[in-house]
Enzyme design. Structure first.
Site, PDB file in Angstrom:
ATOM      1  N   LYS A  11     -44.108  11.165 -41.659  1.00  0.00           N
ATOM      2  CA  LYS A  11     -43.887  11.467 -43.086  1.00  0.00           C
ATOM      3  C   LYS A  11     -42.434  11.860 -43.294  1.00  0.00           C
ATOM      4  O   LYS A  11     -41.768  12.362 -42.373  1.00  0.00           O
ATOM      5  CB  LYS A  11     -44.818  12.565 -43.588  1.00  0.00           C
ATOM      6  CG  LYS A  11     -44.648  13.954 -42.927  1.00  0.00           C
ATOM      7  CD  LYS A  11     -43.570  14.833 -43.538  1.00  0.00           C
ATOM      8  CE  LYS A  11     -43.421  16.145 -42.776  1.00  0.00           C
ATOM      9  NZ  LYS A  11     -42.163  16.855 -43.003  1.00  0.00           N
ATOM     10  N   PRO A  96     -39.687  10.311 -33.598  1.00  0.00           N
ATOM     11  CA  PRO A  96     -38.881  11.316 -32.903  1.00  0.00           C
ATOM     12  C   PRO A  96     -39.613  12.658 -32.841  1.00  0.00           C
ATOM     13  O   PRO A  96     -40.337  13.014 -33.783  1.00  0.00           O
ATOM     14  CB  PRO A  96     -37.612  11.409 -33.756  1.00  0.00           C
ATOM     15  CG  PRO A  96     -37.518  10.093 -34.462  1.00  0.00           C
ATOM     16  CD  PRO A  96     -38.944   9.650 -34.688  1.00  0.00           C
ATOM     17  N   VAL A  97     -39.431  13.376 -31.734  1.00  0.00           N
ATOM     18  CA  VAL A  97     -40.167  14.627 -31.493  1.00  0.00           C
ATOM     19  C   VAL A  97     -39.344  15.820 -31.995  1.00  0.00           C
ATOM     20  O   VAL A  97     -38.114  15.826 -31.880  1.00  0.00           O
ATOM     21  CB  VAL A  97     -40.468  14.764 -29.985  1.00  0.00           C
ATOM     22  CG1 VAL A  97     -41.115  16.111 -29.669  1.00  0.00           C
ATOM     23  CG2 VAL A  97     -41.388  13.629 -29.536  1.00  0.00           C
ATOM     24  N   ALA A  98     -40.048  16.819 -32.547  1.00  0.00           N
ATOM     25  CA  ALA A  98     -39.404  18.028 -33.098  1.00  0.00           C
ATOM     26  C   ALA A  98     -38.305  17.633 -34.069  1.00  0.00           C
ATOM     27  O   ALA A  98     -37.152  18.037 -33.953  1.00  0.00           O
ATOM     28  CB  ALA A  98     -38.857  18.913 -31.974  1.00  0.00           C
ATOM     29  N   ALA A  99     -38.694  16.848 -35.061  1.00  0.00           N
ATOM     30  CA  ALA A  99     -37.711  16.156 -35.890  1.00  0.00           C
ATOM     31  C   ALA A  99     -37.917  16.350 -37.384  1.00  0.00           C
ATOM     32  O   ALA A  99     -37.125  15.855 -38.182  1.00  0.00           O
ATOM     33  CB  ALA A  99     -37.763  14.663 -35.573  1.00  0.00           C
ATOM     34  N   LEU A 101     -40.683  15.228 -38.908  1.00  0.00           N
ATOM     35  CA  LEU A 101     -41.415  14.032 -39.341  1.00  0.00           C
ATOM     36  C   LEU A 101     -42.918  14.163 -39.107  1.00  0.00           C
ATOM     37  O   LEU A 101     -43.658  13.189 -39.265  1.00  0.00           O
ATOM     38  CB  LEU A 101     -40.881  12.793 -38.609  1.00  0.00           C
ATOM     39  CG  LEU A 101     -39.394  12.484 -38.843  1.00  0.00           C
ATOM     40  CD1 LEU A 101     -38.920  11.377 -37.908  1.00  0.00           C
ATOM     41  CD2 LEU A 101     -39.150  12.085 -40.296  1.00  0.00           C
ATOM     42  N   GLY A 103     -44.633  14.558 -36.355  1.00  0.00           N
ATOM     43  CA  GLY A 103     -45.110  13.707 -35.253  1.00  0.00           C
ATOM     44  C   GLY A 103     -46.370  14.240 -34.581  1.00  0.00           C
ATOM     45  O   GLY A 103     -47.349  13.508 -34.397  1.00  0.00           O
ATOM     46  N   GLY A 104     -46.363  15.512 -34.215  1.00  0.00           N
ATOM     47  CA  GLY A 104     -47.539  16.085 -33.554  1.00  0.00           C
ATOM     48  C   GLY A 104     -48.723  16.158 -34.513  1.00  0.00           C
ATOM     49  O   GLY A 104     -49.860  15.866 -34.125  1.00  0.00           O
ATOM     50  N   SER A 105     -48.451  16.520 -35.756  1.00  0.00           N
ATOM     51  CA  SER A 105     -49.527  16.656 -36.755  1.00  0.00           C
ATOM     52  C   SER A 105     -50.209  15.315 -37.016  1.00  0.00           C
ATOM     53  O   SER A 105     -51.431  15.243 -37.165  1.00  0.00           O
ATOM     54  CB  SER A 105     -48.954  17.177 -38.082  1.00  0.00           C
ATOM     55  OG  SER A 105     -48.332  18.417 -37.890  1.00  0.00           O
ATOM     56  N   ASP A 138     -49.501  20.762 -41.735  1.00  0.00           N
ATOM     57  CA  ASP A 138     -49.236  19.371 -42.131  1.00  0.00           C
ATOM     58  C   ASP A 138     -50.384  18.422 -41.760  1.00  0.00           C
ATOM     59  O   ASP A 138     -50.372  17.257 -42.164  1.00  0.00           O
ATOM     60  CB  ASP A 138     -47.965  18.840 -41.441  1.00  0.00           C
ATOM     61  CG  ASP A 138     -46.687  19.349 -42.094  1.00  0.00           C
ATOM     62  OD1 ASP A 138     -46.763  19.860 -43.238  1.00  0.00           O
ATOM     63  OD2 ASP A 138     -45.627  19.234 -41.465  1.00  0.00           O
TER      64      ASP A 138
HETATM   65  P1  ATP Z   1     -43.328  19.185 -38.365  1.00  0.00           P
HETATM   66  O1  ATP Z   1     -42.585  18.186 -39.198  1.00  0.00           O
HETATM   67  O2  ATP Z   1     -44.821  19.215 -38.605  1.00  0.00           O
HETATM   68  O3  ATP Z   1     -42.685  20.544 -38.314  1.00  0.00           O
HETATM   69  P2  ATP Z   1     -42.033  18.076 -36.122  1.00  0.00           P
HETATM   70  O4  ATP Z   1     -41.976  16.589 -36.395  1.00  0.00           O
HETATM   71  O5  ATP Z   1     -40.812  18.846 -36.478  1.00  0.00           O
HETATM   72  O6  ATP Z   1     -43.267  18.652 -36.871  1.00  0.00           O
HETATM   73  P3  ATP Z   1     -43.284  17.588 -33.608  1.00  0.00           P
HETATM   74  O7  ATP Z   1     -42.784  16.214 -33.323  1.00  0.00           O
HETATM   75  O8  ATP Z   1     -44.693  17.723 -34.021  1.00  0.00           O
HETATM   76  O9  ATP Z   1     -42.343  18.345 -34.639  1.00  0.00           O
HETATM   77  O10 ATP Z   1     -42.995  18.441 -32.290  1.00  0.00           O
HETATM   78  C1  ATP Z   1     -42.910  19.842 -32.300  1.00  0.00           C
HETATM   79  C2  ATP Z   1     -43.243  20.363 -30.889  1.00  0.00           C
HETATM   80  O11 ATP Z   1     -44.620  20.147 -30.645  1.00  0.00           O
HETATM   81  C3  ATP Z   1     -42.478  19.648 -29.803  1.00  0.00           C
HETATM   82  O12 ATP Z   1     -41.603  20.562 -29.200  1.00  0.00           O
HETATM   83  C4  ATP Z   1     -43.532  19.142 -28.824  1.00  0.00           C
HETATM   84  O13 ATP Z   1     -43.295  19.586 -27.524  1.00  0.00           O
HETATM   85  C5  ATP Z   1     -44.849  19.696 -29.319  1.00  0.00           C
HETATM   86  N1  ATP Z   1     -45.936  18.696 -29.415  1.00  0.00           N
HETATM   87  C6  ATP Z   1     -47.233  18.971 -29.318  1.00  0.00           C
HETATM   88  N2  ATP Z   1     -47.976  17.877 -29.496  1.00  0.00           N
HETATM   89  C7  ATP Z   1     -47.142  16.862 -29.739  1.00  0.00           C
HETATM   90  C8  ATP Z   1     -47.334  15.472 -30.007  1.00  0.00           C
HETATM   91  N3  ATP Z   1     -48.550  14.901 -30.044  1.00  0.00           N
HETATM   92  N4  ATP Z   1     -46.243  14.724 -30.245  1.00  0.00           N
HETATM   93  C9  ATP Z   1     -45.020  15.300 -30.221  1.00  0.00           C
HETATM   94  N5  ATP Z   1     -44.778  16.591 -29.951  1.00  0.00           N
HETATM   95  C10 ATP Z   1     -45.829  17.384 -29.710  1.00  0.00           C
END
Ligand code: ATP
Length: 290
Positions: A11, A96-99, A101, A103-105, A138
């Site tokens: 998102k 991308p992780v912790a970004a 977006l 991703g985990g949600s 989220d």
């Molecule tokens: P949001 O936008 O909801 O704040 P985000 O996109 O900033 O989330 P994520 O990509 O969900 O952040 O990652 C946040 C942390 O969650 C990471 O440091 C990662 O180690 C952990 N994590 C747990 N499950 C997942 C997953 N399925 N995919 C990616 N990261 C994950």
């Protein structure tokens, strides 16, 4: 059916406002959310033996109970009372992780949907959203997707007319931000500037693409951009390449631009990829429906 693969979409925030803080410490928000085509592949397989296991193609993503997809599965079995007869989750991560977006949600939401189907639970979207909220604010939005107004802590969802189709260039600079640290600087929602959320809602109602683009605004951007010059640099490149609007998503640091012109979007994508390999070209994505 023993296995199911779902696309788990990222998102972006067309707007993000922090409106206050609840007595329990959670911040209340008002944000216009939009799914994009960039997605992870989530494959959930009933293995017939053992507990919940997970494999991910990105080595830095946790594969144990810290992974939101694993927690989603465990929560599903705890809530439904269904017995887990062995489950394997395979994640192909493109988001991308912790970004900023989600991703985990979105992976967690995909696992809940997959388990509902695999186990024939027949849960309503509202019931799934209730489960999802226990995993993260989220997750309910990710279960529904599309263009939504999200209020409360993100779980009070109102469907909006779809964002007119366009291209999006998403660029994640090579650092991560702590969502909690950004919220800590939100002054409990007492902020000098806010997005024109009502204006964005009117523009969506009218199918006015430019009206949305001119009002992209994220109250968290100022905090993250102050600490990291890259946010401003990415916005400058996006706008110089002809983006119709640009903003940071969530707590960042991913910064995106919207384009009607495919050609300009491709140029921005190519220009940013040189310095920022985690850059993606995608489009608006409709929701799952309720
Ligand atoms: P949001 O936008 O909801 O704040 P985000 O996109 O900033 O989330 P994520 O990509 O969900 O952040 O990652 C946040 C942390 O969650 C990471 O440091 C990662 O180690 C952990 N994590 C747990 N499950 C997942 C997953 N399925 N995919 C990616 N990261 C994950």
């Amino acid at each position: 059916m023993d296995a199911i693969t779902l696309s788990a979409y990222a998102k972006i925030n067309l707007t993000l406002d922090v409106t206050g803080r609840r007595p329990d410490g959670y911040h209340t928000v008002r944000m216009v959310m939009q799914s994009v085509g960039l997605h992870d592949d989530v494959t959930v397989t009933r293995t017939g033996t053992g507990g919940v296991t997970l494999a991910c193609d990105k080595p830095f993503v946790p594969t144990d109970g810290r992974n939101l997809a694993v927690r989603a599965a465990e929560h599903f079995f705890a809530c439904t009372g269904l017995a887990c007869d062995g489950l394997h989750i395979a994640l192909k991560k493109r988001i991308p992780v912790a970004a900023g977006l989600a991703g985990g949600s979105t992976d967690a939401a995909a696992v809940l949907r997959a388990l509902d189907t695999l186990y024939g639970a027949g849960l309503s979207t509202d019931a799934l959203c209730g489960m999802g909220l226990a995993l993260g604010a989220d997750v309910p939005y990710c279960l529904v997707g599309g263009t939504m107004l999200a209020e409360g802590i993100g779980e009070v969802l109102t469907p909006l007319p779809p964002m007119p189709d366009c291209w999006a260039v998403l660029c994640k600079p090579g650092f991560s931000v702590s969502t909690a640290a950004v919220y800590a600087q939100m002054n409990g929602g007492d902020l000098p500037e806010r997005p024109d959320t009502a204006g964005v809602l009117r523009a969506l109602q009218a199918g006015d693409y430019a009206g949305v683009c001119h009002r992209l605004y994220n109250v968290m951007e100022r905090v993250t951009a102050r600490a990291h010059a890259e946010i401003g640099q990415i916005k400058d490149v996006l706008l110089a390449c002809g983006a119709d609007g640009a903003a940071m998503s969530g707590s960042g640091p991913t910064t995106f631009g919207l384009f009607r012109s495919e050609d300009k979007a491709h140029k921005a994508y190519a220009a940013l990829r040189r310095d920022f390999p985690d850059t993606h070209l995608t489009r608006m994505q409709p929701g799952w429906g309720r």
